[in-house]
Design a protein around this motif. Structure first.
Motif, PDB file in Angstrom:
ATOM      1  N   THR A   7       0.846  -1.185   0.000  1.00  0.00           N
ATOM      2  CA  THR A   7       0.000   0.000   0.000  1.00  0.00           C
ATOM      3  C   THR A   7       0.884   1.238   0.000  1.00  0.00           C
ATOM      4  O   THR A   7       2.055   1.168   0.381  1.00  0.00           O
ATOM      5  N   ALA A   8       0.294   2.365  -0.412  1.00  0.00           N
ATOM      6  CA  ALA A   8       0.957   3.658  -0.251  1.00  0.00           C
ATOM      7  C   ALA A   8       0.171   4.552   0.701  1.00  0.00           C
ATOM      8  O   ALA A   8       0.494   5.726   0.855  1.00  0.00           O
ATOM      9  N   ASP A   9      -0.856   3.990   1.338  1.00  0.00           N
ATOM     10  CA  ASP A   9      -1.724   4.734   2.245  1.00  0.00           C
ATOM     11  C   ASP A   9      -1.061   4.820   3.618  1.00  0.00           C
ATOM     12  O   ASP A   9      -0.876   3.801   4.298  1.00  0.00           O
ATOM     13  N   LEU A  10      -0.737   6.017   4.033  1.00  0.00           N
ATOM     14  CA  LEU A  10      -0.012   6.193   5.289  1.00  0.00           C
ATOM     15  C   LEU A  10      -0.817   5.731   6.501  1.00  0.00           C
ATOM     16  O   LEU A  10      -0.248   5.191   7.453  1.00  0.00           O
ATOM     17  N   ASP A  11      -2.128   5.930   6.481  1.00  0.00           N
ATOM     18  CA  ASP A  11      -2.943   5.494   7.610  1.00  0.00           C
ATOM     19  C   ASP A  11      -2.916   3.967   7.740  1.00  0.00           C
ATOM     20  O   ASP A  11      -2.822   3.429   8.851  1.00  0.00           O
ATOM     21  N   GLU A  12      -3.009   3.267   6.610  1.00  0.00           N
ATOM     22  CA  GLU A  12      -2.933   1.806   6.643  1.00  0.00           C
ATOM     23  C   GLU A  12      -1.572   1.344   7.152  1.00  0.00           C
ATOM     24  O   GLU A  12      -1.479   0.402   7.952  1.00  0.00           O
ATOM     25  N   ILE A  13      -0.532   2.011   6.689  1.00  0.00           N
ATOM     26  CA  ILE A  13       0.822   1.632   7.105  1.00  0.00           C
ATOM     27  C   ILE A  13       0.997   1.845   8.605  1.00  0.00           C
ATOM     28  O   ILE A  13       1.525   0.977   9.321  1.00  0.00           O
ATOM     29  N   ARG A  14       0.532   2.983   9.103  1.00  0.00           N
ATOM     30  CA  ARG A  14       0.663   3.263  10.543  1.00  0.00           C
ATOM     31  C   ARG A  14      -0.096   2.227  11.374  1.00  0.00           C
ATOM     32  O   ARG A  14       0.406   1.754  12.404  1.00  0.00           O
ATOM     33  N   GLU A  15      -1.313   1.884  10.941  1.00  0.00           N
ATOM     34  CA  GLU A  15      -2.078   0.905  11.715  1.00  0.00           C
ATOM     35  C   GLU A  15      -1.400  -0.463  11.705  1.00  0.00           C
ATOM     36  O   GLU A  15      -1.271  -1.111  12.741  1.00  0.00           O
ATOM     37  N   ALA A  16      -0.958  -0.899  10.515  1.00  0.00           N
ATOM     38  CA  ALA A  16      -0.287  -2.193  10.427  1.00  0.00           C
ATOM     39  C   ALA A  16       1.014  -2.197  11.230  1.00  0.00           C
ATOM     40  O   ALA A  16       1.355  -3.195  11.867  1.00  0.00           O
ATOM     41  N   MET A  17       1.717  -1.082  11.224  1.00  0.00           N
ATOM     42  CA  MET A  17       2.943  -0.985  12.017  1.00  0.00           C
ATOM     43  C   MET A  17       2.645  -1.160  13.498  1.00  0.00           C
ATOM     44  O   MET A  17       3.434  -1.759  14.242  1.00  0.00           O
ATOM     45  N   SER A  18       1.495  -0.661  13.942  1.00  0.00           N
ATOM     46  CA  SER A  18       1.148  -0.755  15.361  1.00  0.00           C
ATOM     47  C   SER A  18       0.927  -2.197  15.800  1.00  0.00           C
ATOM     48  O   SER A  18       0.988  -2.497  16.995  1.00  0.00           O
ATOM     49  N   TRP A  19       0.648  -3.085  14.851  1.00  0.00           N
ATOM     50  CA  TRP A  19       0.451  -4.501  15.185  1.00  0.00           C
ATOM     51  C   TRP A  19       1.777  -5.186  15.550  1.00  0.00           C
ATOM     52  O   TRP A  19       1.763  -6.265  16.135  1.00  0.00           O
ATOM     53  N   GLY A  20       2.881  -4.609  15.115  1.00  0.00           N
ATOM     54  CA  GLY A  20       4.184  -5.201  15.400  1.00  0.00           C
ATOM     55  C   GLY A  20       4.555  -6.378  14.527  1.00  0.00           C
ATOM     56  O   GLY A  20       5.415  -7.183  14.895  1.00  0.00           O
ATOM     57  N   VAL A  21       3.924  -6.486  13.339  1.00  0.00           N
ATOM     58  CA  VAL A  21       4.156  -7.656  12.484  1.00  0.00           C
ATOM     59  C   VAL A  21       4.866  -7.315  11.176  1.00  0.00           C
ATOM     60  O   VAL A  21       5.285  -8.226  10.457  1.00  0.00           O
ATOM     61  N   LEU A  22       5.000  -6.033  10.864  1.00  0.00           N
ATOM     62  CA  LEU A  22       5.515  -5.664   9.543  1.00  0.00           C
ATOM     63  C   LEU A  22       7.034  -5.731   9.478  1.00  0.00           C
ATOM     64  O   LEU A  22       7.740  -5.352  10.419  1.00  0.00           O
ATOM     65  N   SER A  23       7.508  -6.193   8.316  1.00  0.00           N
ATOM     66  CA  SER A  23       8.950  -6.196   8.031  1.00  0.00           C
ATOM     67  C   SER A  23       9.294  -5.318   6.836  1.00  0.00           C
ATOM     68  O   SER A  23      10.453  -5.260   6.435  1.00  0.00           O
ATOM     69  N   GLY A  24       8.289  -4.652   6.240  1.00  0.00           N
ATOM     70  CA  GLY A  24       8.560  -3.800   5.093  1.00  0.00           C
ATOM     71  C   GLY A  24       7.284  -3.331   4.423  1.00  0.00           C
ATOM     72  O   GLY A  24       6.175  -3.713   4.811  1.00  0.00           O
ATOM     73  N   VAL A  25       7.459  -2.495   3.396  1.00  0.00           N
ATOM     74  CA  VAL A  25       6.352  -1.908   2.636  1.00  0.00           C
ATOM     75  C   VAL A  25       6.689  -1.989   1.157  1.00  0.00           C
ATOM     76  O   VAL A  25       7.834  -1.756   0.760  1.00  0.00           O
ATOM     77  N   THR A  26       5.692  -2.334   0.347  1.00  0.00           N
ATOM     78  CA  THR A  26       5.848  -2.219  -1.103  1.00  0.00           C
ATOM     79  C   THR A  26       4.787  -1.267  -1.630  1.00  0.00           C
ATOM     80  O   THR A  26       3.647  -1.258  -1.162  1.00  0.00           O
TER      81      THR A  26
END
Length: 227
Positions: A7-26
């Motif tokens: 995604t390029a949506d910053l709100d989605e990225i911030r929420e997913a980051m809060s889960w503690g599961v992300l290793s990157g973004v495409t």
């Protein structure tokens, strides 16, 4: 297996980051367009994603059509933040660009990969990440998971030398639509699944989990009522 968010949506990225599961973004041009972003703001937007995901790889795609243009774009994008990965589509122009960029230590995510030969060429040219697609095969009535398995088996038969210290090239399962895509990619040994936020939510949820929670809540209400 690592999870990237597609995604390029910053709100989605911030929420997913809060889960503690992300290793990157495409990201890709289509995903950026969905945010309503403008060309003039593209690099600033990518830099903000990199800031939100500090230390995690963030793929920013070049739209250049020549080898020289791809190299120029890549150098500029890589200068935005140390965690930028330059995304290039597999083609005759991108292979020499990838080879040059790898020699400069600039990481490339080779995208739009639909066959094992394409994946092997990308790996041999020096791509840090290779992104075979799954869902787009399913869209045309083919078996995207079978195609992915072929790519995984072929690429992992060999070592390539460019990114050995980082364990690359890593295979990013792309065009993920369902939790089953994630499950099968993990069973095959794909390194990464890059997942749209809607599909990532589906990975969290299960009807039996929801049923179990509802029963626990109902029983706890009985306990509370009798307190």
């Amino acid at each position: 297996m690592k999870f990237f968010i597609d995604t390029a949506d910053l709100d989605e990225i911030r929420e997913a980051m809060s889960w503690g599961v992300l290793s990157g973004v495409t990201t890709n041009p289509s995903l950026y367009a969905r945010t309503g972003g403008k060309l003039a703001d593209f690099e600033a937007h990518m830099a903000e994603i990199c800031r939100v995901c500090e230390g995690l790889p963030v793929s920013a795609e070049s739209q250049a059509k020549t080898t020289e243009g791809m190299v120029e774009d890549a150098r500029r994008l890589a200068a935005l933040a140390p965690n930028v990965v330059v995304k290039l589509p597999i083609c005759e122009e991108s292979l020499p660009a990838t080879h040059q960029l790898a020699s400069e230590g600039i990481r490339v995510n080779m995208t739009l990969v639909f066959s094992a030969p394409q994946a092997l060429l990308a790996a041999r040219a020096g791509a840090r990440y290779v992104s075979p697609f799954v869902g787009r095969f399913d869209d045309i009535g083919d078996d995207g998971l079978a195609q992915l398995e072929t790519v995984v088996r072929a690429v992992k038969n060999y070592s390539y030398g460019y990114w050995d210290g980082e364990g690359g090239p890593e295979i990013i399962t792309a065009s993920v639509r369902t939790p089953n895509h994630v499950t099968q990619a993990a069973l095959m040994g794909a390194d990464i699944a890059t997942v749209p936020f809607a599909a990532l939510r589906k990975c969290v949820r299960h009807p039996l989990t929801a049923e179990g929670r509802a029963k626990f809540d109902a029983d706890w209400e009985k306990v509370s009522a009798g307190a």
